[in-house]
Scaffold this motif. Structure first.
Motif, mmCIF file in Angstrom:
data_model
loop_
_atom_site.group_PDB
_atom_site.id
_atom_site.type_symbol
_atom_site.label_atom_id
_atom_site.label_comp_id
_atom_site.label_asym_id
_atom_site.label_seq_id
_atom_site.Cartn_x
_atom_site.Cartn_y
_atom_site.Cartn_z
ATOM 1 N N LEU A 1 -9.416 -3.053 6.781
ATOM 2 C CA LEU A 1 -8.122 -2.561 5.102
ATOM 3 C C LEU A 1 -7.450 -3.909 4.892
ATOM 4 O O LEU A 1 -6.451 -4.498 5.870
ATOM 5 C CB LEU A 1 -7.897 -1.465 5.215
ATOM 6 N N LEU B 1 -10.115 -1.412 -0.730
ATOM 7 C CA LEU B 1 -10.016 -0.175 -0.111
ATOM 8 C C LEU B 1 -11.467 0.566 0.298
ATOM 9 O O LEU B 1 -11.320 0.964 0.688
ATOM 10 C CB LEU B 1 -9.237 0.396 -0.842
ATOM 11 N N TRP C 1 0.954 -1.069 -0.037
ATOM 12 C CA TRP C 1 -0.006 0.096 -0.319
ATOM 13 C C TRP C 1 1.175 1.133 -0.058
ATOM 14 O O TRP C 1 2.230 1.128 0.473
ATOM 15 C CB TRP C 1 -0.949 0.238 1.147
#
Lengths: 308, 75
Positions: free
Chosen positions: A262, A229, A89
């Motif tokens: 997440l 997401l 990420w």
């Protein structure tokens, strides 16, 4: 702010981070400018050792830019935290100065498509040409000439890995006349074996196959990340403290929501091999029959950086 | 940190071969990025940084926005 001032700001950030023991390096657009493949960008893409994410966050938190303090940029930014950096990420930060201008800093720990540890090959403030070139194999046509230009530079300097990054037929044929690619690299990039026959049409077809594959691989990767997401974005948007003035509070909100919804390992859980196979299937729909032998061997790019 | 620029050169490398490759490189830059960007890309580092800074500052003064999205991942 002028470009020179922005550049000085990012360089100083890297210098101070390294003084605190944080391995980090500027990459992408600003690295391309440094290496002589200029593009206009004000954003700084920065690689950071995921293990030192907390230390880097601490540094950012206390760094002002002409009196402006940093904030997370937008609701999509995962927290700057080891778990999410290791998962591939990117955390986004902004310093919004009074003149309406700003500095944008994007931090990630795993360069997309990297085949080797970026930490071991750093040049000054910047990640190596090899790392930057690998990152340029995106699903955007505009990025590929930068990969070729960096590959050419590497070859001029005697770094044979440059052969992996040249995606222009005319350039490949010209380079081959000066010095043929080593056999060892032809396994990694089968297209290079075609240079011995110097048939431009066949080489063009093979390069199109390669590029289509990398396009599709990037598209699959982005699809996986976007889906992961969605619940996180909703959660951060709903929390009024997500936009609190203090970066510390913003970070706490993002960390809390990220822990809840997440998945830091969305890519490894989906499966890198599965992504490569999916990319291959999708690429083959766009290519003539018989082009699949020229698709690259991506096993070197399927490393799971969260395994230590 | 190891400096990538310190790698040993392969046996085939020579200043003459490097110059051939440099010429190939320049031709590619002209073809792909245009003559002016090729000129800038082949300047020494400090001059190149000044030229790029001029381009950026000029564009910004004319209202060009260099913002890009913050999607949570890097392409």
């Amino acid at each position: 702010m002028t470009y020179t001032e922005l550049e000085a700001f990012y360089h100083d950030l890297v210098r101070r981070a390294r003084e605190r023991g944080v391995t980090c390096a500027i990459t992408s657009g600003m690295a391309c400018v440094h290496y002589g493949v200029a593009q206009t960008t004000k954003d700084c893409d920065l690689l950071c050792d995921p293990k030192l994410a907390d230390a880097f966050l601490g540094l950012i938190t206390e760094t002002d830019l002409n009196g402006a303090m940093p904030s997370y940029r937008g609701n999509l930014s995962p927290p700057l935290d080891r778990r999410w950096l290791e998962g591939g990420w990117t955390s986004h930060f902004v310093w919004e100065t009074e003149d309406g201008d700003g500095a944008y800093l994007d931090i990630f720990g795993v360069p997309p498509r990297a085949s080797a540890p970026w930490e071991k090959e750093i040049e000054g403030f910047y990640s190596s040409r090899h790392t930057v070139a690998e990152m340029k194999r995106t699903d955007r046509d505009k990025d590929w000439p930068f990969a070729t230009a960096l590959g050419e530079q590497m070859l001029e300097a005697g770094d044979e890995q440059g052969w992996l990054h040249v995606f222009d037929v005319s350039t490949l044929l010209s380079l081959n006349r000066s010095v043929p690619p080593p056999l060892a690299l032809q396994e990694k990039r089968p297209v290079l074996s075609l240079l011995a026959d110097t048939n431009p049409d066949e080489i063009e077809l093979a390069i199109r196959a390669e590029k289509e594959f990398w396009h599709q691989l990037d598209a699959v990767r982005v699809k996986v990340l976007k889906e992961a997401l969605r619940p996180y974005v909703v959660a951060v948007r709903k929390d009024p403290n997500g936009k609190a003035p203090s970066l510390k509070t913003q970070h706490e909100v993002r960390l809390e929501k990220a822990k809840e919804v997440l998945n830091p390992n969305a890519l490894t859980d989906y499966g890198h091999r599965r992504m490569a196979e999916e990319a291959r299937e999708r690429a083959e729909k766009f290519l003539p029959a018989g082009s699949h032998p020229w698709l690259p061997d991506v096993s070197a790019y399927l490393t799971d950086y969260s395994d230590e | 940190m190891n400096d990538a620029a310190e790698k040993p050169k392969p046996n085939w490398w020579s200043p003459e071969i490097a110059e051939e490759i440099r010429q190939i490189r320049y031709e590619y830059h002209v073809r792909e990025f245009g003559e002016e960007m090729a000129r800038i890309n082949f300047l020494p580092l400090e001059e190149r940084r000044r030229e790029v800074a001029k381009i950026y500052d000029h564009a910004k003064a004319r209202g060009v926005k260099f913002d890009k999205p913050a999607p949570g991942y890097t392409r």
